[in-house]
Design an enzyme around this catalytic site. Sequence first.
Site, PDB file in Angstrom:
ATOM      1  N   ILE A 175      -5.873  57.797 -35.895  1.00 20.64           N
ATOM      2  CA  ILE A 175      -6.370  58.945 -36.660  1.00 20.64           C
ATOM      3  C   ILE A 175      -7.824  59.292 -36.358  1.00 20.64           C
ATOM      4  CG2 ILE A 175      -4.768  58.636 -38.576  1.00 20.64           C
ATOM      5  CD1 ILE A 175      -7.241  57.445 -40.132  1.00 20.64           C
ATOM      6  N   TYR A 176      -8.540  58.477 -35.612  1.00 23.47           N
ATOM      7  CA  TYR A 176      -9.943  58.782 -35.335  1.00 23.47           C
ATOM      8  C   TYR A 176     -10.032  60.047 -34.490  1.00 23.47           C
ATOM      9  CZ  TYR A 176     -11.134  54.055 -36.977  1.00 23.47           C
ATOM     10  OH  TYR A 176     -11.289  52.903 -37.728  1.00 23.47           O
TER      11      TYR A 176
END
Length: 335
Positions: free
Chosen positions: A52-53
């Site tokens: 998700i970064y």
Amino acid sequence: MRHRFLGSTGLAVSELCLGAMTFGREAAEPEAHAILDRFVEAGGNFVDTADIYSAGASEEILGRWLKQRRRDDLVIATKVRYGTGDSPNDRGLGRKHLIAGVEASLRRLGTDHIDLYQVHAWDPATPLEETLSTLDTLVKSGKVRYLGASNFSGWQLQKALDLSRQHNWERFTALQPLYNLLDRSTEWELVEVARHEGLGVIPWSPLRGGWLSGSIRRGDTAPPAGSRVETAERFGWGESWSAYHDERTWRVLDALFEVSGRSGLTPAQVAIAWLGGRPTVTAPIIGARTTDQLENLLGAAGVDLDPADAALLTEVGDQPLPYPYSVIATDPAQR
């Protein structure tokens, strides 16, 4: 930079882990690649990211850099759990999302295996047996080498380890918790589970968003302009000014600057070195927006604080123990 085994495994990782959360957000690709180059030049081999970064961009930036390197020289860690799309199965720790998640991470990273695959948090909607059996299959397939957990409570971590042992599934060998001079509750349960079960601890936020970087000290009435603490205050994040603006924090910062002045290390280096010397800690995760920031943090590598300085920092950050830890601490039979 020294290297340590990750918990009770035979996996050797650098004593500092480079966090890639800034990649694609504060650090554009050229700067991110320069940060990675400098980290490896300093002896680092351990890099942590998550799916998700920067909506996957962190893994992609890391993957393009990996193509220039000998893959087996590096230990790449990533995480899965949070939402990566709009479908109801684009999140969680169910079998469908875990399998899709590892395949997507492998594509973004441009590699055929992930060295350390971590669940980013507990998933109350999915039976733990489903999660752990799927993770075991991923290890047996060769797509994943080791397993880890992040943001678990003590009972959640112990239950997962016990179930894996019961079913002879591959078990978690690493724990990634919030842990630093200001956040010490990790020691009450999680560190003890890690110590008894042989897990390596790789703490995130060793500088607590800048509180321990040296930019804040007693007497300040507001966070530095443009700092992460200022941003956190605006958005209600955990490292906000209002969450830590208290006397205990000022005592910790007083001691941090005192040890810094005595040792010749920067406050950030002292904070990281203290954490790296704590029981069960394998490698604090450091993050940087620029190579200049990274250079300061790399100064913590190879540092063993004077025992008296380490004891001072530990003592000023000690918190009153809640029940039942208060009872345990005063019971000679349990020491």
